[in-house]
Write an enzyme that holds these catalytic residues in place. Structure first.
Site, PDB file in Angstrom:
ATOM      1  N   GLY A   1       0.844  -1.188   0.000  1.00 14.29           N
ATOM      2  CA  GLY A   1       0.000   0.000   0.000  1.00 14.29           C
ATOM      3  C   GLY A   1       0.881   1.239   0.000  1.00 14.29           C
ATOM      4  N   THR A   2       0.304   2.350  -0.420  1.00 11.46           N
ATOM      5  CA  THR A   2       1.152   3.524  -0.609  1.00 11.46           C
ATOM      6  C   THR A   2       0.773   4.695   0.296  1.00 11.46           C
ATOM      7  OG1 THR A   2      -0.150   3.917  -2.619  1.00 11.46           O
ATOM      8  CG2 THR A   2       1.983   2.922  -2.882  1.00 11.46           C
ATOM      9  N   THR A   3       0.017   5.677  -0.159  1.00  6.59           N
ATOM     10  CA  THR A   3      -0.011   6.977   0.515  1.00  6.59           C
ATOM     11  C   THR A   3      -1.252   7.192   1.382  1.00  6.59           C
ATOM     12  OG1 THR A   3       1.203   7.841  -1.385  1.00  6.59           O
ATOM     13  CG2 THR A   3       0.267   9.447   0.126  1.00  6.59           C
TER      14      THR A   3
ATOM     15  N   ALA B   1       3.425   4.865  -7.565  1.00  5.89           N
ATOM     16  CA  ALA B   1       2.780   3.871  -6.712  1.00  5.89           C
ATOM     17  C   ALA B   1       1.495   4.379  -6.074  1.00  5.89           C
ATOM     18  CB  ALA B   1       3.747   3.420  -5.612  1.00  5.89           C
TER      19      ALA B   1
END
Length: 274
Positions: free
Chosen positions: A46-48, A227
């Site tokens: 997972g990213t942000t 991403a």
């Protein structure tokens, strides 16, 4: 209890223990802990995640993309959750492991409330999450890091306190816990999101204003970080946005978010380099 339950759980089920469900599980059935659920398959990440305070509470938002190397593993993963009635947690890092930690954390808070008859303070909830992240350190050293962002409405500070009732805490992979001022972000796009938050956040914004701020921050992160996934109007995929206030936690509906996203896109169309 079912006869199919692990023997360790059957042994400890009727024994008095601490108010920590994670400690109970580590003694009764350690193989069920998230840190033991490893796989040789490529791990989606997972990213942000971003969070920002307003006078009535706090807003947290996360993009919907998960990546595995150079591939998009998922376009609609959810990374922001209500951990209890007044707090939120967002996750970045090894997605499957992070979601399992969140589920265990939710049970941890519920278990404590049932055993002690009261909720942990918001600071206590952050400390419990830090302990769980510290327990994942061996996996983090192997590249399976989980880095959460925690926020909530502090019902204790709300009584007679001049401070905002919203609180935000960031963490590192060793379980370090850091109170944040006004806003914060984690994940691969956090550098770009934080820059946007720095420019857009200001005191006095209401809930709707902060919702727009966090979506713009994610939009800027997606613009520069491959991403991080931006809003997808074609598929109707929008960031997960949740709010914690004195009334509890709520998820902002996709209908509301769709209107905010379209307004942002219309503004950016007129100023594409902004």
């Amino acid at each position: 209890m079912s006869n199919d339950a692990p023997l360790g759980i059957l042994r400890y089920a009727t024994s008095p223990g601490s108010s920590s469900f994670a400690e109970f599980l580590s003694a009764a059935a350690p193989s069920l802990l998230p840190s033991q659920q490893l796989s040789s398959e490529p791990i989606p990440h997972g990213t942000t995640i971003v969070a920002a305070l307003f006078d009535g509470g706090v807003v947290m938002a996360g993009d919907r993309r998960a990546t595995a190397g150079n591939l998009i593993a998922s376009r609609d993963i959810e990374k922001v959750f209500a951990s209890d009635d007044y707090s939120l947690v967002g996750i970045a890092g090894a997605a499957g492991l992070a979601i399992e930690i969140v589920r265990l954390y939710q049970v941890e808070l519920e278990h404590y409330e049932k055993i002690e008859g009261t909720q942990l303070t918001l600071d206590g909830k952050a400390n419990r999450l830090a302990t769980m992240i510290r327990g994942n350190l061996p996996q983090a050293m192997q590249g399976l890091a989980v880095v959460p962002l925690f926020a909530g409405y502090d019902i204790d500070a709300a009584d007679g306190s001049p401070d905002r009732a919203g609180r935000i805490y960031s963490f590192d992979v060793t379980g370090g816990r850091y109170p944040e001022q006004n806003y914060s972000s984690v994940g691969s796009g956090s550098l770009f999101a934080r820059g946007a938050l720095k420019k857009l956040w200001r005191p006095g914004l209401d809930r709707d204003g902060i919702v727009r701020v966090v979506i713009e921050a994610l939009y800027d992160a997606a613009d520069d970080d491959s991403a991080t996934g931006g809003p997808d109007l074609t598929r109707g995929i929008y960031p997960v946005v949740m709010v914690a206030t004195e009334a509890g936690t709520e998820r902002v509906s996709d209908d509301e978010l769709g209107g905010v996203v379209r307004t942002i896109l219309a503004d950016r169309t007129g100023r594409p380099g902004a």
